[in-house]
Design a protein around this motif. Structure first.
Motif, PDB file in Angstrom:
ATOM      1  N   ARG A 114       0.814  -1.217   0.000  1.00 45.48           N
ATOM      2  CA  ARG A 114       0.000   0.000   0.000  1.00 45.48           C
ATOM      3  C   ARG A 114       0.846   1.265   0.000  1.00 45.48           C
ATOM      4  NH1 ARG A 114      -3.807  -0.569   5.061  1.00 45.48           N
ATOM      5  NH2 ARG A 114      -1.853  -1.321   5.985  1.00 45.48           N
ATOM      6  N   LEU A 115       2.150   1.111   0.207  1.00 44.56           N
ATOM      7  CA  LEU A 115       3.009   2.285   0.342  1.00 44.56           C
ATOM      8  C   LEU A 115       3.182   3.019  -0.988  1.00 44.56           C
ATOM      9  CD1 LEU A 115       4.492   3.627   2.668  1.00 44.56           C
ATOM     10  CD2 LEU A 115       6.530   2.347   2.041  1.00 44.56           C
ATOM     11  N   ALA A 116       3.496   2.288  -2.069  1.00 44.87           N
ATOM     12  CA  ALA A 116       3.711   2.928  -3.367  1.00 44.87           C
ATOM     13  C   ALA A 116       2.456   3.628  -3.873  1.00 44.87           C
ATOM     14  CB  ALA A 116       4.227   1.899  -4.380  1.00 44.87           C
ATOM     15  N   PRO A 117       1.267   2.983  -3.823  1.00 40.63           N
ATOM     16  CA  PRO A 117       0.057   3.719  -4.221  1.00 40.63           C
ATOM     17  C   PRO A 117      -0.208   4.951  -3.362  1.00 40.63           C
ATOM     18  CG  PRO A 117      -0.371   1.367  -4.198  1.00 40.63           C
ATOM     19  CD  PRO A 117       0.976   1.558  -3.577  1.00 40.63           C
ATOM     20  N   ALA A 118       0.135   4.869  -2.076  1.00 36.96           N
ATOM     21  CA  ALA A 118      -0.064   6.033  -1.212  1.00 36.96           C
ATOM     22  C   ALA A 118       0.859   7.181  -1.618  1.00 36.96           C
ATOM     23  CB  ALA A 118       0.185   5.648   0.252  1.00 36.96           C
ATOM     24  N   ARG A 119       2.102   6.858  -1.972  1.00 35.89           N
ATOM     25  CA  ARG A 119       3.018   7.904  -2.448  1.00 35.89           C
ATOM     26  C   ARG A 119       2.503   8.515  -3.753  1.00 35.89           C
ATOM     27  NH1 ARG A 119       7.616   4.320  -0.928  1.00 35.89           N
ATOM     28  NH2 ARG A 119       8.487   5.141   1.024  1.00 35.89           N
ATOM     29  N   ALA A 120       2.011   7.660  -4.658  1.00 30.57           N
ATOM     30  CA  ALA A 120       1.482   8.158  -5.929  1.00 30.57           C
ATOM     31  C   ALA A 120       0.263   9.042  -5.696  1.00 30.57           C
ATOM     32  CB  ALA A 120       1.134   6.988  -6.838  1.00 30.57           C
ATOM     33  N   ASP A 121      -0.589   8.672  -4.728  1.00 31.31           N
ATOM     34  CA  ASP A 121      -1.784   9.465  -4.434  1.00 31.31           C
ATOM     35  C   ASP A 121      -1.397  10.833  -3.887  1.00 31.31           C
ATOM     36  OD1 ASP A 121      -4.617   9.851  -4.157  1.00 31.31           O
ATOM     37  OD2 ASP A 121      -4.386   9.533  -2.006  1.00 31.31           O
ATOM     38  N   LEU A 122      -0.409  10.864  -2.978  1.00 24.67           N
ATOM     39  CA  LEU A 122       0.046  12.146  -2.444  1.00 24.67           C
ATOM     40  C   LEU A 122       0.678  12.996  -3.551  1.00 24.67           C
ATOM     41  CD1 LEU A 122       0.566  14.077  -0.112  1.00 24.67           C
ATOM     42  CD2 LEU A 122       2.661  12.821   0.401  1.00 24.67           C
ATOM     43  N   ALA A 123       1.446  12.350  -4.430  1.00 25.45           N
ATOM     44  CA  ALA A 123       2.052  13.097  -5.547  1.00 25.45           C
ATOM     45  C   ALA A 123       0.985  13.701  -6.450  1.00 25.45           C
ATOM     46  CB  ALA A 123       2.965  12.169  -6.348  1.00 25.45           C
ATOM     47  N   ALA A 124      -0.110  12.958  -6.671  1.00 26.92           N
ATOM     48  CA  ALA A 124      -1.190  13.465  -7.516  1.00 26.92           C
ATOM     49  C   ALA A 124      -1.857  14.683  -6.869  1.00 26.92           C
ATOM     50  CB  ALA A 124      -2.215  12.361  -7.760  1.00 26.92           C
ATOM     51  N   LEU A 140      -6.691  21.136  -0.220  1.00 26.69           N
ATOM     52  CA  LEU A 140      -5.699  21.033   0.851  1.00 26.69           C
ATOM     53  C   LEU A 140      -6.063  19.925   1.839  1.00 26.69           C
ATOM     54  CD1 LEU A 140      -5.000  24.813   1.586  1.00 26.69           C
ATOM     55  CD2 LEU A 140      -3.373  23.148   0.677  1.00 26.69           C
ATOM     56  N   ASP A 141      -7.359  19.806   2.148  1.00 32.64           N
ATOM     57  CA  ASP A 141      -7.796  18.740   3.060  1.00 32.64           C
ATOM     58  C   ASP A 141      -7.529  17.366   2.453  1.00 32.64           C
ATOM     59  OD1 ASP A 141      -8.628  20.627   4.859  1.00 32.64           O
ATOM     60  OD2 ASP A 141     -10.735  20.576   4.227  1.00 32.64           O
ATOM     61  N   ALA A 142      -7.788  17.224   1.155  1.00 37.12           N
ATOM     62  CA  ALA A 142      -7.543  15.937   0.501  1.00 37.12           C
ATOM     63  C   ALA A 142      -6.057  15.609   0.493  1.00 37.12           C
ATOM     64  CB  ALA A 142      -8.083  15.965  -0.933  1.00 37.12           C
TER      65      ALA A 142
END
Length: 555
Positions: free
Chosen positions: A173-183, A205-207
C-alpha cells in the motif's frame, strides 16, 4: 556481460572488505591478548603487520565496493527507466494518472538500485563473512562454531524473513499512497489558480493532508518494523557473543582463543544485521517491479509488423485512401481520402470532433484503421515499423511540453546532435530569435513553460519541428488557445516557414490559408468539401459559413 563483471567485482570487493574487518578484529584480539603475556617483540611482528594490512585493505576494498556497486546500480536504474520510456511510447491508452506514472518513473525505478545496493550485495558479503567466521571458530572451538552459526542464521535468515512477512502488507500500500500524495500535490501546484477561482482550495488542501496522513501512518508502521528487527538482531548478537564466551570459558579454551572468539563473533554480525532491513526493502522492491511490469505489459496502441518494410527514402508521396478509424463504437473517420505530394501543403479544417486530430494520429501510427489504407511511396504504412512511420511524419502536436531546463536544451530535444547554426536557423524560422537574443540561449524555462507566453510555447514547439525537419511535417492546431493577434502572427510565420515543405496543417482558423495548396473540410469524419481557399469561399457550405463568421467576429 559488462554488468555481470562489474557486479562480480562489487560483490568480491564488499566481501573482501568485511573479511578484512573480521581479520582486523581477530588479529587485533590475538595481538592484545598475546602482548599482555609480554613475549619477545619478534613473536608479535606478524600480528602487527596483519593489523596494519587489514586496516588499510578494508578501506580500499570498501571504496572499490561502493564504486563498482553504485556504478552497476545506476546503470541498471538507467536501463530500467529507458525500458519504461520505450514501453510508454507505443503504449495504448493508460488508466494511470500523470503523477502515478511519475511516481513509477522515479520511485519504482530507484528500487532497482536498492535491489543491488541494499539487498543483493549485502547478502553476498554477509554470507561470505558469516561462513568464514564459523570456519575460523570451528578451528578454535567446534562447539563455539555451532553457537555462532545458530546466531548468524537467526539474525541473517529468520529475522529478514519475519521482517519481509510483516512488511508485505504495508509495502503493497506504500507505493500507491506515495502516488496518491504526488497526484494531490501536483493538483495543488499546477491547479492553484483554478482552485482559487472556484473556491476549492480548502477541499484540495484537506484531501492532500489526508493523503499525507495515510502515507505517514504507513511509513511509521514500516519504521517500527525496521526498528524492532534491528533491536532483535542486536539482542541475538549480544546473546550469541555471551554464549560463545561462556562455552569457551567452560571448555577451557584459553584467554587468547576466548578473546578472538568473543570479538570475532561480535564483528561477524556487522554485515548480517542490515539484512533485516534488506528483507523489508526487498518486499518493497518486488512491489515496485510489479508496478513497472504493469506499465511494460501495456499493449501497444498499434501492432508492429512482424517483418517490417524498410523506411521509404527520398521525396515522399502519402496517399490516404478511404480511411476508416473508430474510437470504440463511434466512427472518428468514416472514409477519408487525400494525397500529399512532395512539397505540397494541405490544410484540414472542420468543427471540433470532426476527426482532424484522428487523421494525424493515423498518419503517426498511434491509432490503427479499421479499413482503408495509408501508403508512403506505394508502401503500406502498416507494413512499416511505427518508429519509422513517426520518423517520416511528425511535427507539432497539441499541448507541447516545455521542460524545466534551458531554452537551448528544450530546443535540442528535436536534434541532440544539431549544430548551433541549425538551432539558430530553426529559431529564426519560428520567429523566436528575438526572445533568444533578449533572454539568452541558456535561460532557464519554468516547468510546463510557465515563464513563456502561449505564443512563445507554440513557437518553441514549431522550432523543434523545423529543427527535426521530418519528410512530412504535421501541425495540429498550432494557434490553439492564443489571442487573435498572436495567432495571426504565428500562422503567418508558420506558413512562411513551411513553404516548400510537405505539410499537413490541422486548424480551425481560416486566416492565411490562401497560402496552402489545398483545403480539406471534415465533418463527422467525412470529407464534405475540398479545394483551394478561394474556391471554397466562393462555394456554399461549411467553409464559407466559417469564413464569414470569422470575418464578422474580427470586425
Amino acid at each position: 556481460m559488462i554488468w555481470n563483471r562489474r557486479l562480480l567485482v562489487a560483490a568480491l570487493a564488499g566481501s573482501a572488505a568485511d573479511l578484512a574487518g573480521l581479520g582486523l578484529i581477530a588479529s587485533a584480539a590475538w595481538l592484545i591478548t598475546r602482548a599482555a603475556q609480554q613475549p619477545e617483540l619478534a613473536a608479535l611482528s606478524v600480528a602487527i603487520v596483519a593489523v596494519r594490512a587489514f586496516a588499510t585493505s578494508r578501506g580500499v576494498f570498501r571504496y572499490a565496493e561502493r564504486l563498482s556497486g553504485h556504478d552497476v546500480a545506476l546503470r541498471a536504474q538507467a536501463a530500467t527507466r529507458e525500458r519504461l520510456y520505450d514501453s510508454l511510447i507505443p503504449a495504448g491508452p493508460l488508466s494511470h494518472r500523470g503523477a502515478d506514472l511519475l511516481s513509477r518513473m522515479v520511485d519504482d525505478t530507484d528500487a532497482v538500485q536498492d535491489l543491488l545496493v541494499r539487498c543483493l550485495l549485502p547478502a553476498i558479503a554477509a554470507l561470505v563473512t558469516g561462513v568464514t567466521a564459523v570456519v575460523i571458530a570451528a578451528f578454535l572451538l567446534p562447539l563455539a562454531a555451532v553457537v555462532l552459526a545458530a546466531g548468524l542464521a537467526v539474525a541473517g535468515v529468520l529475522l529478514p524473513a519475519a521482517t519481509a512477512a510483516l512488511a508485505r502488507r504495508s509495502t503493497s500500500r506504500l507505493a500507491p499512497a506515495r502516488a496518491d500524495l504526488a497526484a494531490h500535490t501536483a493538483d495543488l501546484v499546477h491547479g492553484s489558480a483554478d482552485l482559487a477561482a472556484y473556491g476549492a482550495t480548502g477541499r484540495a488542501l484537506d484531501a492532500a493532508a489526508a493523503a499525507d496522513d495515510r502515507l505517514a501512518r504507513l511509513e511509521r508502521g514500516q519504521a517500527r518494523v525496521n526498528a524492532t528487527a534491528l533491536a532483535a538482531g542486536v539482542l541475538v548478537q549480544g546473546l550469541t557473543v555471551v554464549i560463545v564466551v561462556a562455552v569457551a570459558m567452560a571448555l577451557g579454551a584459553g584467554s587468547i582463543a576466548t578473546a578472538v572468539l568473543a570479538l570475532m563473533s561480535l564483528v561477524s554480525f556487522e554485515p548480517v544485521l542490515p539484512l533485516a532491513a534488506a528483507g523489508e526493502r526487498l518486499t518493497g522492491v518486488l512491489a515496485a517491479v510489479r508496478r513497472l511490469r504493469e506499465i511494460e505489459a501495456t499493449p501497444p496502441a498499434v501492432p508492429a509488423p512482424a517483418d517490417p518494410l524498410p523506411r521509404p527514402t527520398g521525396p515522399l508521396t502519402v496517399v490516404v485512401d478511404d480511411l476508416v478509424v473508430r474510437h470504440g463504437d463511434r466512427p472518428a473517420l468514416g472514409g477519408v481520402s487525400l494525397t500529399l505530394m512532395p512539397g505540397k501543403r494541405v490544410a484540414v479544417v472542420g468543427p471540433s470532433g470532426a476527426g482532424k486530430s484522428t487523421l494525424l494520429s493515423a498518419l503517426m501510427r498511434t491509432v490503427d484503421a479499421v479499413s482503408g489504407s495509408i501508403t508512403v511511396n506505394g508502401a503500406d504504412l502498416r507494413r512499416i515499423s511505427p518508429d519509422d512511420a513517426r520518423a517520416m511524419m511528425t511535427g507539432l502536436t497539441q499541448d507541447p511540453y516545455v521542460f524545466q531546463t534551458t531554452f537551448r536544451d528544450n530546443l535540442r530535444l528535436a536534434g541532440p546532435e544539431a549544430a548551433d547554426a541549425d538551432l539558430e536557423r530553426a529559431v529564426r524560422e519560428a520567429r523566436l530569435d528575438t526572445f533568444a537574443d533578449r533572454a539568452g540561449w541558456d535561460v532557464q524555462l519554468g516547468e510546463d513553460g510557465r515563464t513563456l507566453s502561449g505564443g512563445q510555447i507554440q513557437r518553441l514547439a514549431l522550432a523543434r519541428a523545423l529543427l527535426y525537419d521530418p519528410p512530412v511535417l504535421l501541425l495540429d492546431e498550432p494557434a490553439e488557445a492564443l489571442d487573435e493577434t498572436t495567432a495571426d502572427a504565428l500562422m503567418t510565420d508558420l506558413l512562411d516557414a513551411t513553404r516548400g515543405r510537405t505539410t499537413l496543417l490541422v486548424t480551425h482558423r481560416l486566416r492565411g490559408l490562401e497560402a496552402v495548396d489545398e483545403v480539406v473540410v471534415l465533418e463527422d469524419g467525412l470529407v464534405v468539401q475540398r479545394g483551394t481557399h478561394a474556391e471554397l469561399v466562393a462555394a456554399d457550405g461549411y467553409y464559407r459559413e466559417l469564413w464569414e463568421a470569422e470575418n464578422m467576429i474580427r470586425r
